[in-house]
Design a protein around this motif. Sequence first.
Motif, PDB file in Angstrom:
ATOM      1  N   ALA A 154       3.146  -3.684  -6.508  1.00 32.53           N
ATOM      2  CA  ALA A 154       2.738  -2.279  -6.528  1.00 32.53           C
ATOM      3  C   ALA A 154       2.728  -1.720  -7.948  1.00 32.53           C
ATOM      4  O   ALA A 154       1.800  -1.006  -8.343  1.00 32.53           O
ATOM      5  CB  ALA A 154       3.663  -1.459  -5.638  1.00 32.53           C
ATOM      6  N   CYS A 155       3.757  -2.054  -8.742  1.00 37.48           N
ATOM      7  CA  CYS A 155       3.802  -1.575 -10.127  1.00 37.48           C
ATOM      8  C   CYS A 155       2.651  -2.152 -10.939  1.00 37.48           C
ATOM      9  O   CYS A 155       2.070  -1.460 -11.793  1.00 37.48           O
ATOM     10  CB  CYS A 155       5.135  -1.934 -10.767  1.00 37.48           C
ATOM     11  N   GLN A 156       2.325  -3.414 -10.706  1.00 41.34           N
ATOM     12  CA  GLN A 156       1.184  -4.006 -11.393  1.00 41.34           C
ATOM     13  C   GLN A 156      -0.098  -3.272 -11.039  1.00 41.34           C
ATOM     14  O   GLN A 156      -0.936  -3.006 -11.920  1.00 41.34           O
ATOM     15  CB  GLN A 156       1.061  -5.490 -11.038  1.00 41.34           C
ATOM     16  N   GLU A 157      -0.273  -2.930  -9.762  1.00 43.05           N
ATOM     17  CA  GLU A 157      -1.488  -2.229  -9.353  1.00 43.05           C
ATOM     18  C   GLU A 157      -1.564  -0.829  -9.951  1.00 43.05           C
ATOM     19  O   GLU A 157      -2.626  -0.394 -10.411  1.00 43.05           O
ATOM     20  CB  GLU A 157      -1.564  -2.144  -7.831  1.00 43.05           C
ATOM     21  N   VAL A 158      -0.424  -0.128  -9.999  1.00 44.77           N
ATOM     22  CA  VAL A 158      -0.410   1.221 -10.574  1.00 44.77           C
ATOM     23  C   VAL A 158      -0.562   1.160 -12.093  1.00 44.77           C
ATOM     24  O   VAL A 158      -1.179   2.035 -12.701  1.00 44.77           O
ATOM     25  CB  VAL A 158       0.883   1.960 -10.183  1.00 44.77           C
ATOM     26  N   LYS A 167       0.833  -1.210   0.000  1.00 48.68           N
ATOM     27  CA  LYS A 167       0.000   0.000   0.000  1.00 48.68           C
ATOM     28  C   LYS A 167       0.865   1.257   0.000  1.00 48.68           C
ATOM     29  O   LYS A 167       0.596   2.218  -0.739  1.00 48.68           O
ATOM     30  CB  LYS A 167      -0.924  -0.006   1.208  1.00 48.68           C
ATOM     31  N   ALA A 168       1.912   1.261   0.812  1.00 47.70           N
ATOM     32  CA  ALA A 168       2.802   2.421   0.855  1.00 47.70           C
ATOM     33  C   ALA A 168       3.516   2.613  -0.472  1.00 47.70           C
ATOM     34  O   ALA A 168       3.668   3.739  -0.961  1.00 47.70           O
ATOM     35  CB  ALA A 168       3.808   2.264   1.984  1.00 47.70           C
ATOM     36  N   LEU A 169       3.966   1.511  -1.061  1.00 51.78           N
ATOM     37  CA  LEU A 169       4.641   1.588  -2.357  1.00 51.78           C
ATOM     38  C   LEU A 169       3.702   2.104  -3.441  1.00 51.78           C
ATOM     39  O   LEU A 169       4.091   2.929  -4.275  1.00 51.78           O
ATOM     40  CB  LEU A 169       5.183   0.214  -2.745  1.00 51.78           C
ATOM     41  N   VAL A 170       2.471   1.622  -3.453  1.00 50.54           N
ATOM     42  CA  VAL A 170       1.495   2.096  -4.438  1.00 50.54           C
ATOM     43  C   VAL A 170       1.314   3.604  -4.303  1.00 50.54           C
ATOM     44  O   VAL A 170       1.280   4.333  -5.307  1.00 50.54           O
ATOM     45  CB  VAL A 170       0.146   1.364  -4.270  1.00 50.54           C
ATOM     46  N   GLY A 171       1.223   4.095  -3.070  1.00 45.84           N
ATOM     47  CA  GLY A 171       1.056   5.525  -2.871  1.00 45.84           C
ATOM     48  C   GLY A 171       2.232   6.326  -3.401  1.00 45.84           C
ATOM     49  O   GLY A 171       2.050   7.368  -4.056  1.00 45.84           O
ATOM     50  N   MET A 172       3.453   5.855  -3.136  1.00 46.86           N
ATOM     51  CA  MET A 172       4.644   6.543  -3.632  1.00 46.86           C
ATOM     52  C   MET A 172       4.694   6.540  -5.155  1.00 46.86           C
ATOM     53  O   MET A 172       4.907   7.573  -5.797  1.00 46.86           O
ATOM     54  CB  MET A 172       5.905   5.876  -3.065  1.00 46.86           C
ATOM     55  N   ILE A 173       4.515   5.353  -5.734  1.00 44.32           N
ATOM     56  CA  ILE A 173       4.640   5.227  -7.192  1.00 44.32           C
ATOM     57  C   ILE A 173       3.538   5.997  -7.898  1.00 44.32           C
ATOM     58  O   ILE A 173       3.785   6.685  -8.900  1.00 44.32           O
ATOM     59  CB  ILE A 173       4.636   3.737  -7.591  1.00 44.32           C
ATOM     60  N   GLN A 174       2.316   5.908  -7.392  1.00 40.48           N
ATOM     61  CA  GLN A 174       1.214   6.640  -8.021  1.00 40.48           C
ATOM     62  C   GLN A 174       1.460   8.141  -7.972  1.00 40.48           C
ATOM     63  O   GLN A 174       1.142   8.875  -8.930  1.00 40.48           O
ATOM     64  CB  GLN A 174      -0.107   6.305  -7.330  1.00 40.48           C
ATOM     65  N   PHE A 233       8.826   2.230 -14.061  1.00 33.75           N
ATOM     66  CA  PHE A 233       9.596   2.062 -12.832  1.00 33.75           C
ATOM     67  C   PHE A 233      10.948   1.471 -13.208  1.00 33.75           C
ATOM     68  O   PHE A 233      11.036   0.476 -13.915  1.00 33.75           O
ATOM     69  CB  PHE A 233       8.872   1.120 -11.869  1.00 33.75           C
ATOM     70  N   GLY A 234      12.024   2.061 -12.689  1.00 34.99           N
ATOM     71  CA  GLY A 234      13.351   1.548 -12.948  1.00 34.99           C
ATOM     72  C   GLY A 234      14.361   2.683 -13.053  1.00 34.99           C
ATOM     73  O   GLY A 234      13.972   3.841 -13.054  1.00 34.99           O
ATOM     74  N   GLU A 235      15.593   2.404 -13.082  1.00 36.15           N
ATOM     75  CA  GLU A 235      16.164   1.092 -13.229  1.00 36.15           C
ATOM     76  C   GLU A 235      16.108   0.358 -11.896  1.00 36.15           C
ATOM     77  O   GLU A 235      16.658   0.826 -10.898  1.00 36.15           O
ATOM     78  CB  GLU A 235      17.601   1.204 -13.727  1.00 36.15           C
ATOM     79  N   HIS A 236      15.490  -0.798 -11.896  1.00 40.05           N
ATOM     80  CA  HIS A 236      15.352  -1.635 -10.710  1.00 40.05           C
ATOM     81  C   HIS A 236      16.613  -2.489 -10.622  1.00 40.05           C
ATOM     82  O   HIS A 236      16.720  -3.545 -11.248  1.00 40.05           O
ATOM     83  CB  HIS A 236      14.093  -2.486 -10.853  1.00 40.05           C
ATOM     84  N   LEU A 291       1.867  -7.258 -15.112  1.00 38.73           N
ATOM     85  CA  LEU A 291       2.987  -6.323 -15.070  1.00 38.73           C
ATOM     86  C   LEU A 291       3.940  -6.615 -16.222  1.00 38.73           C
ATOM     87  O   LEU A 291       4.418  -7.739 -16.368  1.00 38.73           O
ATOM     88  CB  LEU A 291       3.737  -6.439 -13.739  1.00 38.73           C
ATOM     89  N   ASN A 292       4.220  -5.611 -17.033  1.00 31.67           N
ATOM     90  CA  ASN A 292       5.185  -5.755 -18.115  1.00 31.67           C
ATOM     91  C   ASN A 292       6.592  -5.504 -17.576  1.00 31.67           C
ATOM     92  O   ASN A 292       6.884  -4.415 -17.062  1.00 31.67           O
ATOM     93  CB  ASN A 292       4.870  -4.779 -19.252  1.00 31.67           C
TER      94      ASN A 292
END
Length: 334
Positions: free
Chosen positions: A177-181, A140-147, A157-160, A213-214
């Motif tokens: 999180a990336c898949q959800e965003v 949830k925290a990651l989704v908030g940051m990425i969104q 997202f990257g370079e991972h 997720l791609n």
Amino acid sequence: MESARPNPSINYLVQNMNLSRREFSKSLLLAGLGTVAGQWPTRAARAAEPSIKAGTGFIDVHTHIGTYTDPKKNLTSEGLIEWMDENQIEKSCVLPLTSPESTKYLQTTESVLAAAKDHPDRLVPFCSVDPRTTHAGSVKALVGMIQGWVDQGAKGFGEHKVGLNFDDPLMMRVYEACQEVGIPLLFHIDTIRGKDVPGLKRLENALKTFPELNFIGHGPGWWASISGGLTPKELGGYPKDKVKPGGAIDDLMSRYPNIYGDLSAGSGANSISRDLEFGTEFLIRRQDRILFGTDYLAPGQNVPQFELFEKLELPAEVRAKINRENAIKLLKLT
């Protein structure tokens, strides 16, 4: 090296070619890139036409700005764009580096977003956060940051590039999180960062766990896996022998539609140049999921991709996909 041929004019194309609208647009793209049959534009051709017409240049999915390892070699956004102009690159994705194993000098998401804001027509920002960051622990925290970063323009997202196993639970939270965003993730694999084993079983675990997720593959471990029969040592290096049957890349691409390849860096160029016959066939076979990239990150850096692709004989439609069309589709560029 063959000299560049004159580009056909728009009037000539219209009057002498019976093309659909899409085919006509593609012809203009190839003309703008100075492409002739079986050949990418030579360095001389690119230098002779430094101005880039909208919709005609390469899209580079992998560059950086800032300092990588040498404090005397800082690449500014203006320096990156100057280099892009010299090489007919219309847009570049700029990737932050946020993990301690990824670089000596961290490159933040905020610096990338600021550069893209200053150059919105040329630079495409990505975002990144180390999965070990204290306040990014939960999905949830990651989704908030990425969104939040996506709302500011981030397209991926990257370079991972993290010093954990590729499918470590902390890494899997990032993928979820990336898949959800709903943005793709560009990763680095070797024996130190995004660690995997011959056959890329840890990557496969992530691919099947997060099918929406791609993933975009990059790094020595990814590109060495174009060949079968790898040793653990070869997974972290740049093998020069002919490609052996049973490579993990072809196998994964045949079974998982959510995996792409970023041709950047020495690892990407080496994967094709080590066996040009196989490399050419591979690019044609996987033409819908291969992306042009350089990993340009320091002033004066040698970029082997341009010279390599001057040697390759590929159909024009394959070049167009690799040059830009696949990136436009995957990253939803307009």
